[in-house]
Write an enzyme that holds these catalytic residues in place. Sequence first.
Site, mmCIF file in Angstrom:
data_model
loop_
_atom_site.group_PDB
_atom_site.id
_atom_site.type_symbol
_atom_site.label_atom_id
_atom_site.label_comp_id
_atom_site.label_asym_id
_atom_site.label_seq_id
_atom_site.Cartn_x
_atom_site.Cartn_y
_atom_site.Cartn_z
ATOM 1 N N THR A 52 0.856 -1.188 0.000
ATOM 2 C CA THR A 52 0.000 0.000 0.000
ATOM 3 C C THR A 52 0.890 1.235 0.000
ATOM 4 O O THR A 52 1.751 1.390 0.854
ATOM 5 C CB THR A 52 -0.900 0.045 1.256
ATOM 6 N N ASN A 54 1.736 4.646 0.934
ATOM 7 C CA ASN A 54 1.290 5.558 1.995
ATOM 8 C C ASN A 54 1.539 7.009 1.580
ATOM 9 O O ASN A 54 2.629 7.352 1.140
ATOM 10 C CB ASN A 54 2.051 5.279 3.294
ATOM 11 N N GLU A 127 -3.552 5.023 2.558
ATOM 12 C CA GLU A 127 -2.676 4.111 1.813
ATOM 13 C C GLU A 127 -3.449 3.430 0.702
ATOM 14 O O GLU A 127 -4.573 2.993 0.894
ATOM 15 C CB GLU A 127 -2.008 3.092 2.725
HETATM 16 P P1 ADP Z 1 5.133 0.802 3.451
HETATM 17 O O1 ADP Z 1 4.676 0.386 4.803
HETATM 18 O O2 ADP Z 1 6.466 1.479 3.458
HETATM 19 O O3 ADP Z 1 4.067 1.574 2.746
HETATM 20 P P2 ADP Z 1 4.363 -1.507 1.876
HETATM 21 O O4 ADP Z 1 4.753 -2.901 2.224
HETATM 22 O O5 ADP Z 1 2.949 -1.106 2.119
HETATM 23 O O6 ADP Z 1 5.375 -0.556 2.637
HETATM 24 O O7 ADP Z 1 4.742 -1.285 0.351
HETATM 25 C C1 ADP Z 1 4.361 -0.079 -0.270
HETATM 26 C C2 ADP Z 1 5.293 0.334 -1.361
HETATM 27 O O8 ADP Z 1 5.352 -0.683 -2.371
HETATM 28 C C3 ADP Z 1 4.810 1.581 -2.084
HETATM 29 O O9 ADP Z 1 5.266 2.769 -1.443
HETATM 30 C C4 ADP Z 1 5.388 1.432 -3.473
HETATM 31 O O10 ADP Z 1 6.660 2.029 -3.530
HETATM 32 C C5 ADP Z 1 5.506 -0.089 -3.645
HETATM 33 N N1 ADP Z 1 4.482 -0.685 -4.534
HETATM 34 C C6 ADP Z 1 4.778 -1.544 -5.551
HETATM 35 N N2 ADP Z 1 3.668 -1.948 -6.168
HETATM 36 C C7 ADP Z 1 2.623 -1.325 -5.548
HETATM 37 C C8 ADP Z 1 1.211 -1.346 -5.777
HETATM 38 N N3 ADP Z 1 0.647 -2.088 -6.763
HETATM 39 N N4 ADP Z 1 0.427 -0.597 -4.969
HETATM 40 C C9 ADP Z 1 0.976 0.152 -3.987
HETATM 41 N N5 ADP Z 1 2.302 0.205 -3.722
HETATM 42 C C10 ADP Z 1 3.136 -0.524 -4.507
HETATM 43 MG MG MG Z 2 2.001 0.775 2.952
#
Ligand code: ADP
Ligand code: MG
Length: 148
Positions: A52, A54, A127
Site C-alpha cells: 500500500t 502511503n 494508503e
Molecule cells: P510501506 O509500509 O512502506 O508503505 P508496503 O509494504 O505497504 O510498505 O509497500 C508499499 C510500497 O510498495 C509503495 O510505497 C510502493 O513504492 C511499492 N508498490 C509496488 N507496487 C505497488 C502497488 N501495486 N500498490 C501500492 N504500492 C506498490
Molecule cells: Mg504501505
Amino acid sequence: MTLTPAYVMIKEPSNETMSATEECRRLAEPFVVTGEVVHGFGRGSKELGIPTANVDPEVVKAIGTQLESGIYYGFCQLVPTTTATAPQVSNGVVDTTAAHESRPPVYGMVCSLGWNPQYNNTIRSLEAYILHKFDTDFYGSTLRVAIC
Ligand code: ADP
Ligand code: MG
C-alpha cells in the site's frame, strides 16, 4: 496472525452501514488528494502480500473531517515530480494541473483512510493498493488519488 475483516471492526453494523451510505451520497464527486509516497511500517507487502502506497501524513492531516475514515475505491496517477503541484486536498474541485501534464496512466486503486485498528496506529494514514504490477518501488513519487 489472524486478520480481522474490515467489516467485523464495525461495532454497530446498522448505524455504521447507514453512515457509510450517507458518506457515499456526499461523495457525489471524487475527493482528490495529492501527496508524496512515504514509508509506512512495511507491513503491506511483508505481512499481507498487498503493498500500500502511503501518502505523506501531513497531507492526510489536511483532510481532517472532510472525509470519513473507511475503505474506498477510486483511481490514481503517479504524477511526474517536475510538474506536480504542492500537496493539495480538494473535494470536487477541478484539478487544472492535469491539463498541463503529459497524461500519466490512470490506475484503479483501493485505499484505506484510517487508523488501522488491527495495528492500533495512532496516526491516521491514507494508503493505496494500486491495481497495477510495478517493476520497482516508487517511494518519493507524487501520488494523486481520486477517491470515489
Ligand atoms: P510501506 O509500509 O512502506 O508503505 P508496503 O509494504 O505497504 O510498505 O509497500 C508499499 C510500497 O510498495 C509503495 O510505497 C510502493 O513504492 C511499492 N508498490 C509496488 N507496487 C505497488 C502497488 N501495486 N500498490 C501500492 N504500492 C506498490
Ligand atoms: Mg504501505
